[in-house]
Design an enzyme around this catalytic site. Sequence first.
Site, mmCIF file in Angstrom:
data_model
loop_
_atom_site.group_PDB
_atom_site.id
_atom_site.type_symbol
_atom_site.label_atom_id
_atom_site.label_comp_id
_atom_site.label_asym_id
_atom_site.label_seq_id
_atom_site.Cartn_x
_atom_site.Cartn_y
_atom_site.Cartn_z
ATOM 1 N N GLY A 70 -0.181 0.743 2.252
ATOM 2 C CA GLY A 70 1.214 -0.535 1.011
ATOM 3 C C GLY A 70 0.390 -0.528 -0.101
ATOM 4 O O GLY A 70 1.212 -0.184 -1.590
ATOM 5 N N ASN A 146 5.199 -10.943 3.701
ATOM 6 C CA ASN A 146 3.491 -11.374 4.993
ATOM 7 C C ASN A 146 3.324 -12.697 5.157
ATOM 8 O O ASN A 146 2.965 -12.510 6.606
ATOM 9 C CB ASN A 146 2.729 -10.214 4.689
ATOM 10 C CG ASN A 146 2.314 -10.799 3.180
ATOM 11 O OD1 ASN A 146 2.790 -10.900 2.577
ATOM 12 N ND2 ASN A 146 0.867 -11.489 2.936
ATOM 13 N N GLN A 174 6.184 -4.961 6.010
ATOM 14 C CA GLN A 174 6.474 -5.790 6.553
ATOM 15 C C GLN A 174 7.535 -4.869 8.373
ATOM 16 O O GLN A 174 8.024 -5.755 8.782
ATOM 17 C CB GLN A 174 5.986 -7.083 6.801
ATOM 18 C CG GLN A 174 4.586 -7.745 5.955
ATOM 19 C CD GLN A 174 3.744 -7.583 7.175
ATOM 20 O OE1 GLN A 174 4.156 -7.631 8.453
ATOM 21 N NE2 GLN A 174 2.451 -8.534 6.730
ATOM 22 N N SER A 194 3.304 1.245 5.526
ATOM 23 C CA SER A 194 1.751 1.364 5.837
ATOM 24 C C SER A 194 1.422 1.160 6.755
ATOM 25 O O SER A 194 2.030 0.284 7.823
ATOM 26 C CB SER A 194 0.685 0.082 6.128
ATOM 27 O OG SER A 194 -0.563 -0.046 5.600
ATOM 28 N N HIS A 196 -0.255 0.945 9.984
ATOM 29 C CA HIS A 196 -1.037 0.193 11.118
ATOM 30 C C HIS A 196 -0.440 -1.479 10.949
ATOM 31 O O HIS A 196 -1.191 -1.754 11.122
ATOM 32 C CB HIS A 196 -2.946 -0.261 9.928
ATOM 33 C CG HIS A 196 -2.436 -1.430 9.215
ATOM 34 N ND1 HIS A 196 -3.508 -2.168 9.144
ATOM 35 C CD2 HIS A 196 -2.936 -0.653 7.364
ATOM 36 C CE1 HIS A 196 -2.922 -2.785 7.629
ATOM 37 N NE2 HIS A 196 -2.823 -2.259 7.247
ATOM 38 N N THR A 232 -7.178 15.589 -1.096
ATOM 39 C CA THR A 232 -6.850 16.255 0.759
ATOM 40 C C THR A 232 -6.522 15.598 1.267
ATOM 41 O O THR A 232 -6.841 14.154 1.638
ATOM 42 C CB THR A 232 -8.736 17.256 1.059
ATOM 43 O OG1 THR A 232 -8.983 18.742 0.349
ATOM 44 C CG2 THR A 232 -7.511 17.919 2.677
ATOM 45 N N CYS A 322 -4.133 -10.009 3.961
ATOM 46 C CA CYS A 322 -4.911 -9.239 3.437
ATOM 47 C C CYS A 322 -6.064 -10.070 2.856
ATOM 48 O O CYS A 322 -7.107 -8.933 1.772
ATOM 49 C CB CYS A 322 -4.284 -8.273 2.091
ATOM 50 S SG CYS A 322 -2.878 -7.563 3.536
HETATM 51 N N1 PLP Z 1 2.210 -5.027 1.490
HETATM 52 C C1 PLP Z 1 1.939 -6.544 2.218
HETATM 53 C C2 PLP Z 1 3.746 -6.851 2.136
HETATM 54 C C3 PLP Z 1 1.630 -6.004 3.124
HETATM 55 O O1 PLP Z 1 1.490 -6.904 4.627
HETATM 56 C C4 PLP Z 1 0.353 -5.947 2.882
HETATM 57 C C5 PLP Z 1 -0.872 -5.802 3.824
HETATM 58 O O2 PLP Z 1 -0.962 -6.843 4.700
HETATM 59 C C6 PLP Z 1 0.035 -4.453 1.766
HETATM 60 C C7 PLP Z 1 1.286 -4.429 1.046
HETATM 61 C C8 PLP Z 1 -0.886 -4.020 1.636
HETATM 62 O O3 PLP Z 1 -0.696 -2.505 2.877
HETATM 63 P P1 PLP Z 1 -2.338 -1.836 2.964
HETATM 64 O O4 PLP Z 1 -3.324 -2.859 3.807
HETATM 65 O O5 PLP Z 1 -1.779 -0.456 4.156
HETATM 66 O O6 PLP Z 1 -2.791 -1.599 1.828
#
Ligand code: PLP
Length: 376
Positions: A70, A146, A174, A194, A196, A232, A322
């Site tokens: 993300g 988030n 999210q 993203s 994960h 790659t 994060c």
């Molecule tokens: N944007 C939002 C709203 C998020 O919650 C997050 C991760 O917590 C990200 C971006 C970042 O994504 P990534 O962990 O894949 O870099």
Amino acid sequence: MKVYLDNAATTQIDAEVIEVMCRVMNEVYGNPSSVHGHGRQARAEIEKARRTVASYLKVSPAEIFFTSGGTEADNMAILCSVRDLGVKRIITTKLEHHAVLHTVDAVDAEVEYVRLTPNGHVNLEHLETLLQTGPKTLVSLMHANNEIGNLLDLKKVSELCREYNAYFHSDTVQTMCHYTFDLKEFDIDFITASAHKFHGPKGIGFLYVNSKVQVKPMIHGGAQERNMRGGTENIYGIVGLAKAMEVAYNGLEAHQSHVQGLKTYMMSKLREAVPEVEFNGDAEGNSLYTVLNVSFPDSPITEMLLFNLDIMGISASGGSACSSGSNVGSHVLAELERDQKRPAIRFSFSKYNTKEEIDYSVAQVKTLFEKQARMD
Ligand code: PLP
């Protein structure tokens, strides 16, 4: 008992996703850029995954660019808009993820912040006022926050952007695979994802770029991703992302109602256990069903609540997922009109959580507050 209530930070990978990734790791080791059979086999896996993603979003595969996640996708949308589309101003909010906030600070464009309503929604009248004047603009507003879960009306904002000839990027990290997206229903320039966050692997995501928009690469190198991102490809990640999306879309309605049920249940149980709790954002209104941000009464126990829950095997989050570890406090909660003294915890849920886990977690919270009451 171990309880994982930090699904907005990241999610457990689905078994089916692991299976498909292992198959590709074992069998598909060619470089997707090689023209021989092994390379073509790897290329075919990637393009199949791209078609899967595109079909769920109802867009063309040529509009999907795989990224490392993300953060990279958000960076790409913002940096490329300023560099390639003549954007001179970015309109955003102070509630965005740092992947957006720090990127808008890093580019050579004026930044204006839209006002918020008291519970943290974007003030759309103010957005329209800002859009009425000013230079070529990119509006960057996240679909769901988030930390507090507030949801944005993407269709409404896309209509405003079209009316005033602005580009529109939404961080949908999210909400991707938690809601369906039909990009035929509204016109948007960039969205980001993203894997994960939806039971896929870490280190893989994508950027959707509307075919009407022509941008150049952010990462220079080989001709991968149709010349848009050198390097790659993360083939295992890419097939894992597409599988995670397929699994998510297959069970979407059932998961939505299960997870929304857990959130509503936890709210009522918490109110019973600690009547002074408050829910931040618009928890009972237009809110992402996976996120519940709770303010507890200001007391010595609350300061240690997250730590104590951790000792009891319950993982939740104290601020932005994060940035956890940096302990800098939440920039989102700091912007909201709320009692700053009251510590907040974000509980976030997934299809793997159960009512029993919520009962256990709320019981631990209750015990801690009862202990504190005896000490007062
Ligand atoms: N944007 C939002 C709203 C998020 O919650 C997050 C991760 O917590 C990200 C971006 C970042 O994504 P990534 O962990 O894949 O870099």
